[in-house]
Design a protein around this motif. Structure first.
Motif, PDB file in Angstrom:
ATOM      1  N   ARG A 278       0.258  -8.938  -9.368  1.00  0.00           N
ATOM      2  CA  ARG A 278      -0.833  -8.943  -8.395  1.00  0.00           C
ATOM      3  C   ARG A 278      -0.289  -9.216  -6.989  1.00  0.00           C
ATOM      4  O   ARG A 278      -0.614  -8.508  -6.032  1.00  0.00           O
ATOM      5  N   HIS A 279       0.542 -10.238  -6.875  1.00  0.00           N
ATOM      6  CA  HIS A 279       1.150 -10.579  -5.595  1.00  0.00           C
ATOM      7  C   HIS A 279       1.989  -9.416  -5.061  1.00  0.00           C
ATOM      8  O   HIS A 279       1.883  -9.030  -3.893  1.00  0.00           O
ATOM      9  N   SER A 280       2.820  -8.847  -5.916  1.00  0.00           N
ATOM     10  CA  SER A 280       3.738  -7.794  -5.486  1.00  0.00           C
ATOM     11  C   SER A 280       2.997  -6.546  -5.022  1.00  0.00           C
ATOM     12  O   SER A 280       3.360  -5.936  -4.008  1.00  0.00           O
ATOM     13  N   LEU A 281       1.959  -6.143  -5.752  1.00  0.00           N
ATOM     14  CA  LEU A 281       1.219  -4.938  -5.391  1.00  0.00           C
ATOM     15  C   LEU A 281       0.448  -5.127  -4.085  1.00  0.00           C
ATOM     16  O   LEU A 281       0.407  -4.222  -3.237  1.00  0.00           O
ATOM     17  N   TYR A 282      -0.176  -6.289  -3.919  1.00  0.00           N
ATOM     18  CA  TYR A 282      -0.888  -6.557  -2.666  1.00  0.00           C
ATOM     19  C   TYR A 282       0.097  -6.595  -1.493  1.00  0.00           C
ATOM     20  O   TYR A 282      -0.180  -6.046  -0.414  1.00  0.00           O
ATOM     21  N   CYS A 283       1.228  -7.257  -1.694  1.00  0.00           N
ATOM     22  CA  CYS A 283       2.217  -7.354  -0.623  1.00  0.00           C
ATOM     23  C   CYS A 283       2.768  -5.977  -0.267  1.00  0.00           C
ATOM     24  O   CYS A 283       2.911  -5.635   0.918  1.00  0.00           O
ATOM     25  N   ALA A 284       3.066  -5.166  -1.284  1.00  0.00           N
ATOM     26  CA  ALA A 284       3.569  -3.812  -1.037  1.00  0.00           C
ATOM     27  C   ALA A 284       2.543  -2.974  -0.282  1.00  0.00           C
ATOM     28  O   ALA A 284       2.873  -2.233   0.654  1.00  0.00           O
ATOM     29  N   PHE A 285       1.270  -3.092  -0.682  1.00  0.00           N
ATOM     30  CA  PHE A 285       0.205  -2.348  -0.007  1.00  0.00           C
ATOM     31  C   PHE A 285       0.132  -2.720   1.474  1.00  0.00           C
ATOM     32  O   PHE A 285       0.072  -1.846   2.353  1.00  0.00           O
ATOM     33  N   LEU A 286       0.158  -4.023   1.764  1.00  0.00           N
ATOM     34  CA  LEU A 286       0.073  -4.464   3.157  1.00  0.00           C
ATOM     35  C   LEU A 286       1.306  -4.054   3.957  1.00  0.00           C
ATOM     36  O   LEU A 286       1.199  -3.632   5.116  1.00  0.00           O
ATOM     37  N   CYS A 287       2.480  -4.171   3.362  1.00  0.00           N
ATOM     38  CA  CYS A 287       3.702  -3.764   4.070  1.00  0.00           C
ATOM     39  C   CYS A 287       3.659  -2.289   4.435  1.00  0.00           C
ATOM     40  O   CYS A 287       4.088  -1.889   5.524  1.00  0.00           O
ATOM     41  N   VAL A 399       7.096  -8.517   5.289  1.00  0.00           N
ATOM     42  CA  VAL A 399       6.834  -9.228   4.031  1.00  0.00           C
ATOM     43  C   VAL A 399       6.244 -10.600   4.319  1.00  0.00           C
ATOM     44  O   VAL A 399       5.280 -11.030   3.668  1.00  0.00           O
ATOM     45  N   GLN A 400       6.801 -11.302   5.303  1.00  0.00           N
ATOM     46  CA  GLN A 400       6.285 -12.635   5.636  1.00  0.00           C
ATOM     47  C   GLN A 400       4.848 -12.571   6.143  1.00  0.00           C
ATOM     48  O   GLN A 400       4.016 -13.408   5.767  1.00  0.00           O
ATOM     49  N   LEU A 401       4.539 -11.584   6.984  1.00  0.00           N
ATOM     50  CA  LEU A 401       3.175 -11.446   7.488  1.00  0.00           C
ATOM     51  C   LEU A 401       2.216 -11.089   6.357  1.00  0.00           C
ATOM     52  O   LEU A 401       1.113 -11.644   6.265  1.00  0.00           O
ATOM     53  N   ALA A 402       2.617 -10.169   5.488  1.00  0.00           N
ATOM     54  CA  ALA A 402       1.771  -9.802   4.348  1.00  0.00           C
ATOM     55  C   ALA A 402       1.486 -11.020   3.474  1.00  0.00           C
ATOM     56  O   ALA A 402       0.337 -11.272   3.082  1.00  0.00           O
ATOM     57  N   ASN A 403       2.516 -11.795   3.189  1.00  0.00           N
ATOM     58  CA  ASN A 403       2.331 -12.997   2.363  1.00  0.00           C
ATOM     59  C   ASN A 403       1.435 -14.016   3.054  1.00  0.00           C
ATOM     60  O   ASN A 403       0.624 -14.690   2.409  1.00  0.00           O
ATOM     61  N   ALA A 404       1.583 -14.150   4.367  1.00  0.00           N
ATOM     62  CA  ALA A 404       0.739 -15.095   5.111  1.00  0.00           C
ATOM     63  C   ALA A 404      -0.729 -14.700   5.008  1.00  0.00           C
ATOM     64  O   ALA A 404      -1.607 -15.556   4.819  1.00  0.00           O
ATOM     65  N   LEU A 405      -1.026 -13.409   5.115  1.00  0.00           N
ATOM     66  CA  LEU A 405      -2.411 -12.948   5.020  1.00  0.00           C
ATOM     67  C   LEU A 405      -2.954 -13.113   3.609  1.00  0.00           C
ATOM     68  O   LEU A 405      -4.144 -13.418   3.421  1.00  0.00           O
ATOM     69  N   LEU A 406      -2.106 -12.942   2.619  1.00  0.00           N
ATOM     70  CA  LEU A 406      -2.553 -13.040   1.228  1.00  0.00           C
ATOM     71  C   LEU A 406      -2.850 -14.477   0.811  1.00  0.00           C
ATOM     72  O   LEU A 406      -3.611 -14.713  -0.134  1.00  0.00           O
ATOM     73  N   LEU A 434      -5.002  -7.846  12.385  1.00  0.00           N
ATOM     74  CA  LEU A 434      -5.220  -8.662  11.189  1.00  0.00           C
ATOM     75  C   LEU A 434      -6.538  -8.296  10.510  1.00  0.00           C
ATOM     76  O   LEU A 434      -6.597  -8.152   9.281  1.00  0.00           O
ATOM     77  N   ASP A 435      -7.598  -8.165  11.299  1.00  0.00           N
ATOM     78  CA  ASP A 435      -8.889  -7.773  10.723  1.00  0.00           C
ATOM     79  C   ASP A 435      -8.814  -6.390  10.098  1.00  0.00           C
ATOM     80  O   ASP A 435      -9.388  -6.151   9.026  1.00  0.00           O
ATOM     81  N   GLU A 436      -8.104  -5.473  10.744  1.00  0.00           N
ATOM     82  CA  GLU A 436      -7.963  -4.122  10.202  1.00  0.00           C
ATOM     83  C   GLU A 436      -7.247  -4.152   8.854  1.00  0.00           C
ATOM     84  O   GLU A 436      -7.662  -3.480   7.896  1.00  0.00           O
ATOM     85  N   LEU A 437      -6.188  -4.931   8.784  1.00  0.00           N
ATOM     86  CA  LEU A 437      -5.416  -5.007   7.536  1.00  0.00           C
ATOM     87  C   LEU A 437      -6.236  -5.610   6.411  1.00  0.00           C
ATOM     88  O   LEU A 437      -6.205  -5.120   5.270  1.00  0.00           O
ATOM     89  N   MET A 438      -6.990  -6.663   6.708  1.00  0.00           N
ATOM     90  CA  MET A 438      -7.757  -7.301   5.641  1.00  0.00           C
ATOM     91  C   MET A 438      -8.944  -6.435   5.217  1.00  0.00           C
ATOM     92  O   MET A 438      -9.364  -6.476   4.053  1.00  0.00           O
ATOM     93  N   MET A 439      -9.477  -5.634   6.129  1.00  0.00           N
ATOM     94  CA  MET A 439     -10.505  -4.672   5.732  1.00  0.00           C
ATOM     95  C   MET A 439      -9.914  -3.637   4.779  1.00  0.00           C
ATOM     96  O   MET A 439     -10.557  -3.236   3.798  1.00  0.00           O
ATOM     97  N   ASP A 440      -8.683  -3.200   5.062  1.00  0.00           N
ATOM     98  CA  ASP A 440      -7.993  -2.275   4.158  1.00  0.00           C
ATOM     99  C   ASP A 440      -7.828  -2.900   2.776  1.00  0.00           C
ATOM    100  O   ASP A 440      -8.037  -2.230   1.749  1.00  0.00           O
ATOM    101  N   VAL A 441      -7.462  -4.180   2.738  1.00  0.00           N
ATOM    102  CA  VAL A 441      -7.281  -4.871   1.467  1.00  0.00           C
ATOM    103  C   VAL A 441      -8.607  -4.963   0.706  1.00  0.00           C
ATOM    104  O   VAL A 441      -8.660  -4.731  -0.511  1.00  0.00           O
ATOM    105  N   ASP A 442      -9.671  -5.293   1.411  1.00  0.00           N
ATOM    106  CA  ASP A 442     -10.986  -5.410   0.761  1.00  0.00           C
ATOM    107  C   ASP A 442     -11.386  -4.112   0.054  1.00  0.00           C
ATOM    108  O   ASP A 442     -11.988  -4.135  -1.022  1.00  0.00           O
TER     109      ASP A 442
END
Length: 457
Positions: A278-287, A399-406, A434-442
């Motif tokens: 779960r962590h890896s896929l979310y991080c890869a998606f954000l990166c 990777v660090q930014l993706a992990n921070a957001l997650l 940041l808002d754009e990225l988290m909307m993508d994640v949602d």
């Protein structure tokens, strides 16, 4: 008060004089000592040992190592290092890794190296990560009353009185010497070699994946997921490559799936395989989403995010008992850094010396051994280092930014705060991203969760 509670009470009751020396918060006792300069020559420390008869504290100079033969001769016992869990139960009022060498304060028998009895002044940890105790020889002897003395330790080579941390090269050498590191699975290796061939075709990649029915099913499930909104039918891996995913994305997810098979790690728990995926896929998606905004390669960024935490799998594979304890500590100490918990879980044995560099560095060592691309090696190796500057730093920071957001979603193995504004500044990104990225994640979270569950089986 900067002292551990029991230590403070003991000094007060016994009328023992000392001085507190405030220091910057340190991640470990090694880091605290390294910052002392010349004064580090006066540092003493405790090593905790146990056998069937009980626990013993051995107090010796920081720049020395215990003489096992001398210990056996003096005690007649075969003593072993305490685990981190045992240590923290005894020293519950102390920060992890900062055990004060005053056994009398904790009702522990003490063995005292004879070199310390002649010391005019000593320094030692107060039990906290932000102060040291300075004490003269007379006060130390009062604090050590009843201790058994002997020639228990061997001074190391002259290095300015400091115990130097292992270099990554030394850690790599020790890992390969002491443990059987898992080779890259054959299928993963073949996929990696194929992707390095600039003339490789979608058909060749598809045929390679289709040799493995399980991998085929997982790639097909990935391509059919709502992540890609493909309206038609997908009947083969080659169609998944050419119509939906593209060569690089299929190669990267297949490489990740095949590589994970090298590790035997439990599925359950906050650090188990389910949450790893779960962590890896979310991080890869954000990166992958961050990369175009930084002028970085999307495919390589995806692979960095997907594989950055393999060191945690290697730790679980090599040290299952300690990994179980680390899992427990992670669940009960969300505010603590992963590196401090790793030091706590691995105690004071040879594994602790290796794990002190953190699971990230260990993952980087494994990726280097597996000959993965340099940005992937670096992203794994230093993603635990805030403020990293150096080779492939953009991929590390993604990777660090993706992990921070997650972390705000409870995803990952670290939950202490990051300096997000600094990461944004160094990546030359505006805060609005940041808002754009988290909307993508949602939008894709359900699909990523479902995919993670299917991959961990």
């Amino acid at each position: 008060m900067a002292l551990a509670a029991r230590l403070d009470r003991f000094f007060d009751q016994q009328g023992i004089a000392y001085k507190e020396r405030s220091i910057d918060r340190a991640s470990s006792l090694d880091a605290a000592v390294a910052a002392l300069g010349h004064a580090r020559e006066d540092v003493i420390k405790a090593t905790l040992l146990i056998d069937i008869s009980g626990i013993v504290m051995v107090v010796h100079r920081y720049d020395s190592a215990l003489d096992d033969d001398a210990l056996r001769q003096i005690t007649g016992r075969h003593l072993q290092p305490l685990t981190g869990h045992q240590t923290m139960r005894l020293f519950s009022d102390c920060d992890p890794g900062f055990t004060p060498p005053i056994g009398n304060a904790y009702d522990l028998p003490v063995l005292l190296d004879e070199s310390i009895t002649r010391a005019e002044q000593v320094l030692f940890t107060s039990g906290t990560d932000h102060s040291l105790i300075e004490m003269d020889g007379r006060s130390l002897r009062l604090a050590m009353a009843g201790s058994r003395e002997g020639h228990l330790a061997i001074r190391g080579p002259d290095n300015g009185g400091v115990q130097e941390a292992l270099t990554l090269a030394e850690v790599a050498s020790k890992l390969k010497k002491l443990y059987r590191l898992p080779p890259m699975p054959a299928l993963a290796l073949r996929i990696l070699r194929l992707t390095s061939n600039t003339e490789a075709t979608a058909r060749e990649l598809s045929e390679l994946i289709e040799f493995d029915p399980s991998l085929t099913a997982q790639v097909m499930r990935y391509a059919r997921s709502a992540l890609f909104h493909y309206p038609g039918q997908i009947n083969s891996v080659q169609e998944a490559v050419t119509r939906v995913l593209g060569f690089d994305r299929v190669a990267h997810i297949a490489l990740g799936i095949a590589s994970v098979r090298a590790f035997d790690v439990p599925r359950t728990g906050i650090l188990g395989m389910d949450n790893f995926w779960r962590h890896s896929l979310y991080c890869a998606f954000l990166c992958q989403r961050i990369a175009p905004r930084c002028g970085a390669d999307k495919g390589l960024a995806y692979l960095c995010g997907l594989l950055h935490n393999f060191g945690l799998l290697l730790v679980g594979h090599l040290f299952p008992a300690e990994f179980k304890e680390l899992n427990r500590l992670r669940e009960t100490n969300p505010e603590a850094s992963m590196q401090s918990l790793e030091q706590q879980a691995f105690g004071q044995g040879s594994e602790q010396e290796i794990i002190a560099v953190g699971h990230g560095a260990i993952g980087g060592i494994l990726h280097r051994l597996w000959e993965l691309p340099d940005p992937v090696v670096k992203a794994a190796g230093v993603h635990q280092q805030p403020g990293y500057q150096g080779e492939h730093e953009n991929y590390v920071m993604m990777v660090q930014l993706a992990n921070a957001l997650l972390k705000d979603r409870g995803i990952g193995d670290e939950f202490n705060p990051d300096d997000v504004p600094e990461l944004l500044q160094r990546l030359e990104l505006k805060p609005a991203v940041l808002d754009e990225l988290m909307m993508d994640v949602d939008k894709v979270a359900p699909e990523l969760d479902a995919l993670a569950s299917s991959l961990s089986i």
